[in-house]
Design an enzyme around this catalytic site. Structure first.
Site, PDB file in Angstrom:
ATOM      1  N   ARG A   8      72.518  64.876 -82.927  1.00  0.00           N
ATOM      2  CA  ARG A   8      71.729  64.986 -84.534  1.00  0.00           C
ATOM      3  C   ARG A   8      72.360  63.395 -85.080  1.00  0.00           C
ATOM      4  NH1 ARG A   8      75.861  67.985 -83.757  1.00  0.00           N
ATOM      5  NH2 ARG A   8      78.065  67.653 -84.414  1.00  0.00           N
ATOM      6  N   ASN A   9      73.408  62.954 -84.244  1.00  0.00           N
ATOM      7  CA  ASN A   9      73.503  61.564 -84.752  1.00  0.00           C
ATOM      8  C   ASN A   9      73.043  60.371 -84.296  1.00  0.00           C
ATOM      9  OD1 ASN A   9      74.912  62.021 -87.135  1.00  0.00           O
ATOM     10  ND2 ASN A   9      76.547  63.064 -86.315  1.00  0.00           N
TER      11      ASN A   9
HETATM   12  P1  AMP Z   1      71.695  62.313 -91.610  1.00  0.00           P
HETATM   13  O1  AMP Z   1      72.251  62.553 -92.908  1.00  0.00           O
HETATM   14  O2  AMP Z   1      72.368  61.616 -91.064  1.00  0.00           O
HETATM   15  O3  AMP Z   1      72.141  64.063 -91.003  1.00  0.00           O
HETATM   16  O4  AMP Z   1      70.047  62.539 -91.732  1.00  0.00           O
HETATM   17  C1  AMP Z   1      69.667  63.801 -92.022  1.00  0.00           C
HETATM   18  C2  AMP Z   1      68.464  63.772 -91.329  1.00  0.00           C
HETATM   19  O5  AMP Z   1      68.245  62.460 -92.260  1.00  0.00           O
HETATM   20  C3  AMP Z   1      68.335  62.876 -90.306  1.00  0.00           C
HETATM   21  O6  AMP Z   1      68.106  64.757 -89.093  1.00  0.00           O
HETATM   22  C4  AMP Z   1      67.295  62.284 -89.914  1.00  0.00           C
HETATM   23  O7  AMP Z   1      65.981  63.589 -89.370  1.00  0.00           O
HETATM   24  C5  AMP Z   1      67.178  61.845 -91.347  1.00  0.00           C
HETATM   25  N1  AMP Z   1      67.529  60.278 -91.118  1.00  0.00           N
HETATM   26  C6  AMP Z   1      68.696  60.184 -91.311  1.00  0.00           C
HETATM   27  N2  AMP Z   1      68.828  58.864 -91.045  1.00  0.00           N
HETATM   28  C7  AMP Z   1      67.803  58.362 -91.354  1.00  0.00           C
HETATM   29  C8  AMP Z   1      66.713  56.319 -90.131  1.00  0.00           C
HETATM   30  N3  AMP Z   1      68.117  56.027 -89.981  1.00  0.00           N
HETATM   31  N4  AMP Z   1      65.900  56.860 -89.837  1.00  0.00           N
HETATM   32  C9  AMP Z   1      65.223  58.114 -90.439  1.00  0.00           C
HETATM   33  N5  AMP Z   1      65.741  58.796 -90.775  1.00  0.00           N
HETATM   34  C10 AMP Z   1      66.814  59.068 -90.607  1.00  0.00           C
END
Ligand code: AMP
Length: 302
Positions: free
Chosen positions: A163-164
């Site tokens: 997920r990261n």
């Molecule tokens: P996170 O808070 O990092 O878990 O992000 C939640 C969701 O946002 C991820 O599962 C991705 O689908 C999307 N996301 C996060 N960062 C990015 C990025 N830099 N570019 C595109 N999608 C992103």
């Protein structure tokens, strides 16, 4: 004569004021963090997704499409975040998400490069059976490459998982959110699918090495353990690790030697499974380095 004295006095006064103003503006320029931007310089667009700590939007910054991670109030102390961001800014590698700018007043914004294909976890889930072993090795090798850079910089991720990892165009995979886990705060009763409270902290239990759960101390070898779990996610197209166990069974059985069996459906080669088991060595010093993992992945056979 008196008139002349007045104009000299006015001249001196205005010169002093100009000097003070100039000094102040120079001081401001020197102390201002060039990464800190005003909220108004970012245009928020569509919502890309939501993580445990807030919503992520597509945005426009300097006419460039970017990703904007917005952190819910109270998810971290802005001063801690600022300290961590100073380190994050110095990390540059083709397989690490590049930090571009920050807004450190709450709600904190973290502006990073945009990855068109979202998270690796979602990417895998919609491609069940449609990827070849070579594609899966490529993902793993790129992640190992980014992590080998962090290892060399003596930096620890603490939350390495599919997920990261984010997916860009042309099969580019980049590790995201490194360092954030250290500064995130969450109320101990706030849990979700991945994170559970352990003592005063919260942990992604199924990705965390047993010794880190036991003593709440992280090392790069804990990241290597998590990398083994990430390999499992890649080979199973995003299956939840320990699919047949609840959290308390994981917490109890893994420190006592239980390891997930080799995934058979879909098929995972013995070579790949051997790498997972090496990452899950109970003795952290016997786990491979990320540099070594990069090499082993090159020699994996189907
Ligand atoms: P996170 O808070 O990092 O878990 O992000 C939640 C969701 O946002 C991820 O599962 C991705 O689908 C999307 N996301 C996060 N960062 C990015 C990025 N830099 N570019 C595109 N999608 C992103």
């Amino acid at each position: 004569m008196w008139i002349g004295g007045c104009s000299l006095c006015c001249f001196l006064k205005s010169t002093i004021i100009s000097f003070v103003l100039l000094t102040l503006s120079i001081m401001q320029t020197v102390s201002a963090d060039p990464w800190e931007i005003t909220r108004s310089s970012i245009k928020l667009g569509r919502r890309l997704g939501e993580g445990f700590f807030g919503v992520v939007y597509q945005g426009l910054y300097n006419n460039t499409p970017v990703a904007v991670k917005t952190l819910r109030h109270g998810t971290m102390d802005p001063r801690d975040f600022l300290k961590e961001a100073q380190i994050m800014k110095t990390m540059e590698h083709p397989n690490l998400i590049q930090l571009l700018a920050v807004c450190t007043e709450e709600p904190i914004y973290i502006i990073t490069e945009l990855m068109k294909n979202g998270s690796l976890l979602d990417y895998l889930k919609v491609r069940v059976g449609r990827l070849h072993l070579n594609d899966q090795i490529e993902m793993a090798a790129q992640v190992a490459s980014g992590m080998a850079y962090l290892e060399m910089k003596k930096y620890i991720h603490r939350d390495l998982a599919a997920r990261n990892v984010l997916v860009g165009e042309n099969n580019v995979y980049k590790v995201a959110d490194f360092g954030l886990a250290r500064v995130l705060q969450a109320p101990p009763n706030q849990t979700n699918l991945y994170y559970i409270p352990v003592g005063k902290a919260i942990f992604p239990l199924r990705w965390t090495a047993p010794e880190a759960i036991a003593n709440e101390k992280f090392t790069i070898k804990c990241d290597v353990w998590s990398f083994g779990i990430l390999l499992y996610e890649i080979m199973t197209f995003g299956e939840m690790p320990y699919p047949d166990m609840n959290n308390s069974q994981v917490k109890q059985r893994v420190p006592n030697g239980y390891r997930m069996p080799r995934p058979v459906d879909p098929y995972c080669s013995q070579d790949m499974y051997k790498i997972m088991l090496d990452c899950w060595n109970g003795n952290k010093n016997d786990r491979p380095t990320f540099e070594a993992l990069k090499m082993s992945l090159r020699n994996v056979r189907g």
